[in-house]
Write an enzyme that holds these catalytic residues in place. Structure first.
Site: not given
Lengths: 497, 497, 497, 497
Positions: B33, B59, B134-135, B275
């Site tokens: 996300c 995302g 996010n997570g 990344y």
């Protein structure tokens, strides 16, 4: 209180595709929903689709089906006709199981789109629970306020969701107890079909305002708003779900009947006879077609007319017109031709704009009508705008006289039990007396069937004024339940001031 | 427990239209996300759309924006790229107000479609509440079970919804108290942006596993997962939201900082450097591009190769390849050309089927590669299937030797903090030792940067084994939090048996 | 002359769905088409889809495939990427047969939508005939006028359709004779793949302006605009179709070569080397990647710069930047990061509007660029608007100096051979001299590779001024054919006045 | 000869959206087209849309409109109802000008989709030319073969396109001469509305097989297939276009009449009176409603029945049933209720499958029918499958006797003049005598109106056997024209053998 309008990209995109419209200028009363369920049938979801197809006169704007395959619940919902939303056969493969229920609804109010399409579903602590509701809960706002304060989060703006949260937060031990606990807290009109892992629950409110019938196909049990849906799926009619009755059917077909509300006197909606139900349905033991034809007979007796032709406003005025013609001896003829292609509004060329819209739906049969005295038969008058146009169309086609006869008493109160009515101040009969109404619609004469004539037509000797046999609040203002969410003014309407 | 899959007609229809795909055969780790919010800005929702556009590498499968205009909340969500879901300018007119937040997500797992697209929203007793996350919450299942038993009804299958119900049912008097009460009950990784009628709340979990930064455009305050989104909307970077910090911004721009969890030592995710983050982002004060280039330098030192060309696997291998080339003196050349047109799978003709799929995305630059000894640089190895194909492609193009160098340590544990990783038993490095891996991918040699080399590249002297400066669980198995919902076997993986 | 714009409901509806855009503000030259054909292959249509997928850099806005199963022709066409239009596997079942050909096109000019998507097809007297064309016929208008006067009715606004009508109305006895008769009447640039019941015809115009290559997969014969498409379908490159050559392949794989135009000196388009072709293609025996890298080397020799970093404008400037860096010794670094998510225009917030659009595509790698002297490498300058934005972006990111180097000579003439160029008066190099251009784009210095440097880079000793080895009209104004439909002013442009 | 099926992506995609179907199991004869044109009107295209809306009973599957604004032609076409294809008001802004014409068609035969939707349009040497055609050209194949051999390329598979190519290749000097030259070469049935830059041309074939009327709205001139379309747009009926007449209207409203075919005796289609035309249309001076009612009167005289109720098969049997009831004195009642929601086929549950399909459309009014002797009135019998189902439905509902009366003579020959009929061998009346038909449909008795009765009902004294006043080939096999494309066997049918 803040609220969100989740006009999701998808529902908006979809709405653009919807190629039909209601096509009645909002000048008709509408039943808001139809419900259907079956348990113990192979391809249960396709049986439900077929049943809902036959109930679309009760709601044609959105449709949903939920099924249960013994382990999981599945659901498919969409905006549009049943044949559109379920056009791909593959959908039924994604709705497996021997129990399924469904819902058609008239409108998707509030722009909330998909979230309000029923059956509503929730994962409760003891498993999935779906609910399909025809009617209206008249204390939903009040109950919702309480629930939100205790931490419930609502997904939809539908009154029906209140029932689910009441069930979810009830402290009773079994689901059935929790469900009855919920029903005791709500007031108003409801016919419900619920599914749970254990089976199907069907019930009607204590007064039985909205209809619900039970049928069978072999060993499977079917519930539907009207008998026509039983005919279409090939089911045999067994009996009505009684007012205040709660029927529980398990996966072996074992049925138990519960009566949690004692035994109040029923008050089913009489407008189902007048307009909502399909003429080929049987309602309270009475053929709807025969009721309507008989209203025409009563009307001919109460309000005869000296005329050449009896002309129905298609299609809902036809049975009463047949009755009126038979009783009066005046020939029944199609003086108005209805288009099968009703659609959205076009731009109209300037000078023909006035009549183009109504002409797209109805066109006068000029050769027949010209020079004739016409008795026009319609089912009801709501705002009066359509009646005005139809009368004018007859005159433009050369009719020498136009006598309007209405197959129901004057509609002068709003409905709060699941029918989409304008607020009271918009109802022609709440604003004017009979003479003024005749003037407004420019008819040479106007008459409504009397309330007693209506009761006679549906098989009663007369209306029991102390305890009427039907809910006839739209004609009389006598609402049979409390209306907690609505203040007195809203109910009475400004015309009473 | 039963559950429903509400694959609504609309979302299905929509999915068919989605013309892109991830195009990586599931052989890449994915951040799940990206989040973005702004308060105090005109056209806040369009600022959010722009910011989310720059975060789509985090995302790209679904996107949603919620705005608040001082009175009401508005929301628009859809499946697809930001530019697709928000292609009509009119949408922004339907998302009015000076506060807005949004979310992009990697996947719509579980077929649950639209319901899981964030920001999630609920009407709580004190008004609307939206949340973008996010997570991953590693005790969400456990908490949900409790909540459902008390009567909460979940709309989505998202772990994030647990937070909303915890807030809704908390007994603390103020919303902020209720929110902190909720956060204390959850474990795992979270960067959150919430909106309420009173303003915006942004916070990171106590360890700061997932990133979140703050910026400003004039008087408006912006929060974003990465600095690149600040660049794109023209905002100035101000600072990171600190691990365990909770920032509240009101509509006047007044900011208050709260630290409800005390002051634990931070453990930000090191894979963001390797990344996930865009190379033009600044993370923890470090340029991601420089980190990656420096990993290449470390890799060249630790694992030199006797070769003619350094060839990056596009595009993620490019910065490390530049570093490797610079350090080793071997020329950097584009030996693999990446197509800009990645799409769904075609039927392939029989005899060329084996390589067609990878060739659609990557094609060897034959004229360059033929007869050469190649050092291939890639960011990581997950399942190993892509590496095998790429090595094979280089050999088919005539490369005489292929030496694979990986710009991260071996990935041998799953992530439970919001990154989409295969289960452990699918990870090549969990199944094989280095030599076996080199055999499997058919490389002449294979080397990974060491964990210390990685820490050096991101600016640390070395890894502090007692209290590592980063979350590096995917390389080391040292998970910095409890994992309540996951049993020990799942975490350890069957390869440990 | 009147004309019709048949903006059919369908194509319009479809366009709304198209979720991508060209994303270059019209400031790039574009090849207009790519073509691909295969005969003698199972699943021929899926081979063609795969080949076209690899040619989409030549045209990404529309795609069509025609197949022949020995009896009938089949066709599928649509607007959008190959992966979108052919996303359903079922489509290939509807395109049966062992011969198929296809076409991707850059734009759907004139709103004519679907009708102009190739391959065009007609039922001629001796059977079906399809044609896929890369190039432009420069006397199409003149020929069309004649044909219409004799009774031909055109379906499309495409110049290609002229060829079909010339074939249909030719009086020669055999189809091949009629086809050659048609080719003799047309002038301009064309690479063609035609299918007939008897087999496949592939040909290039006498000068070979547009490319076309032949390959084989086992016993099947493949034609494609570029070798990269051969790679992707697993075909072996056999040879180029020669300029002026017409190859006929029957269903047994028997190939006959015809040379109806004698043996004029070839003039292939040199811009294919500079920009159009994929870097992994081989063109006229020359690796495109190596040509571009070598242009960078020549540019470094001709126009050195005193700088800290060589930064490519992604992605087309990368090979020349690698060459420039290698020759100059200045490090190659990614100073600009390209987003993979290019999309339609958003509303931008007021004060950041100026740069938002370019930032959505390209973002400066600030940490790298700040305080550095930059050599920016781009492939060409068309209008100059993009160069201006990129230079400005570098300065905003803190670059102390920006030296622009262009890997082609100044583009100061329009192309009439199938490349989408602005009219001459819009070309920056037609409007300004070098110094003015440098000022306009606000670079500290600006240099283009020389025309001789370009010829050297592509393997020639120098440009043969009397009989140039390439068509380089866009740089020199020396058009190798007549331009019947274009008057002298249009060709020369107003800047010559 | 090879042919192509260009099932373009778009049209296929669109077809999936089409939410309606014809819903008659192919057991009805269908008029194939309706046409409408207006010249000299503001918003001409929206007038045409309104007119076509009223003609959809003649063709509901596809619709197109072409307009001319004095300079250019514009066109919009699509698959679906008029209200669907023209639902966006913006479309009319894209169809500007004071002259427009349109076409609705019954089916899109041959999978050719969009290309066959009329008006067809071509850019001829002297400008644009559009044509809308109701009817069928019975030597189209023969003419097409010639044209293709001379180099004409056909866009569609429509017979109508032959006319355009004949015009395009005619050697006469003026467009009108070329048009008449074309008409002289064709045989069969046609009502045409053409538009050219000079104005509108309307004409009927020499026998006037298909209808066409002229009306006026103020100074603008209107042509339509039926008078109902004049009513709906607010136009006054002026007169029929005469058989063999060609009317030319210029932009000043000047009308000239031409009679290029001399003065043959007219033979208008009598089935227009029986079924095709709307009952509110006036055809040849005769009210269609009155004709049908009178057929019922004749039928009651010719074939009385001893019964309790006259029941129409809705909706087309209603007028004849009213006439039958009036003449016989047996009450007219709605014994069959028609659903307004006709849609695609659902999966039906096993044991009720047999009747589910017909029940979705028609449901017996059981309460009325049970125990009664029924006279069923339908307009015609084609294959007989529907009659069988309807009779069975009446019996299932408890009818004690079912007497079928048909308001047309036995349909025992195919139509080749623009009506979609099954091949002769599928027609029940071509396969069986009266008694066998009654057995087949399981009726207690069956009778058709006689051919003379039919002629009397439409106002003739009797049928003039030497020179019949109508085309009644479907009842008599006496085709009034040559049928060049059809061999004798096809016309006679195998049942004659």
């Amino acid at each position: 209180m803040t609220s969100i309008s989740q006009h999701a990209a998808l529902s908006d995109a979809f709405r653009d595709e919807t190629p039909w419209d209601v096509g009645d200028d909002g000048d008709t009363l509408h039943e808001e929903c139809g419900i259907f369920g079956v348990i113990g049938a192979r391809s249960a979801s396709s049986v439900v689709a077929l049943g809902l197809h036959a109930l679309q006169h009760r709601g044609q704007e959105a449709v949903g089906i939920t099924s249960f395959d013994g382990g999981e619940f599945f659901s498919h919902r969409g905006i549009g006709h049943v044949a559109h939303v379920f056009k791909n056969q593959d959908i039924f493969a994604d709705l497996p199981g021997m129990m399924a229920s469904g819902h058609v609804r008239y409108s998707t109010t509030g722009g909330s789109g998909l979230r309000n399409i029923q059956p509503l579903f929730a994962d409760l602590a003891d498993g999935g629970f779906s609910i399909a509701h025809n009617g209206n809960i008249s204390n939903a706002m009040t109950l919702k306020r309480d629930l939100v304060h205790k931490g419930s989060i609502f997904q939809s703006t539908s009154d029906t969701e209140v029932i689910i949260h009441l069930v979810a937060t009830s402290r009773y031990p079994t689901l059935l107890d929790r469900f009855v606990d919920a029903l005791r807290l709500i007031e108003g009109a409801y016919a419900l079909i619920c599914t749970t892992p254990a089976g199907m629950i069907a019930c009607r409110d204590p007064l039985g305002i909205r209809p619900l019938v039970m049928g069978r196909i072999g060993s499977s049990v079917v519930f539907a708003s009207e008998t026509v849906a039983l005919d279409v799926v090939g089911a045999d009619f067994e009996r009505e779900v009684e007012p205040g009755e709660l029927l529980v059917v398990d996966h072996n077909g074992v049925i138990s009947s519960h009566r949690p509300f004692g035994d109040p006197a029923p008050r089913p909606c009489i407008f189902e006879q007048v307009y909502f139900s399909r003429p080929d349905s049987i309602l309270g033991g009475q053929s709807v077609y025969q009721s309507r034809r008989q209203i025409g007979v009563e009307l001919a007796k109460e309000a005869p007319a000296d005329a050449d032709l009896v002309v129905p406003v298609p299609d809902s005025g036809v049975p009463a017109a047949i009755g009126y013609a038979a009783e009066s001896g005046i020939p029944f003829e199609l003086g108005i031709i209805r288009s099968h292609y009703v659609g959205r509004t076009f731009i109209q060329p300037g000078d023909s704009k006035r009549h183009a819209e109504v002409k797209r739906k109805h066109n006068a049969n000029r050769a027949l009508v010209a020079g004739k005295r016409i008795v026009l038969i319609d089912d009801s008058i709501v705002r009066g705008t359509t009646s005005l146009k139809i009368v004018q169309m007859m005159r433009d086609a050369g009719a020498s006289e136009v006598h309007m006869r209405i197959a129901s008493p004057p509609t002068d109160h709003s409905c709060f039990y699941g029918v989409d009515t304008p607020e009271r101040s918009k109802l022609l009969a709440a604003r004017m007396d009979l003479e003024a109404m005749a003037d407004y619609i420019q008819a040479d004469s106007l008459a409504f069937v009397s309330i007693d004539g209506l009761y006679r037509a549906v098989g009663q000797q007369d209306r029991n004024a102390k305890c009427p046999q039907f809910c006839d609040a739209c004609f009389t203002g006598e609402y049979p339940t409390q209306l907690t969410d609505y203040d007195a003014d809203a109910v009475a309407g400004e015309t009473e001031a």
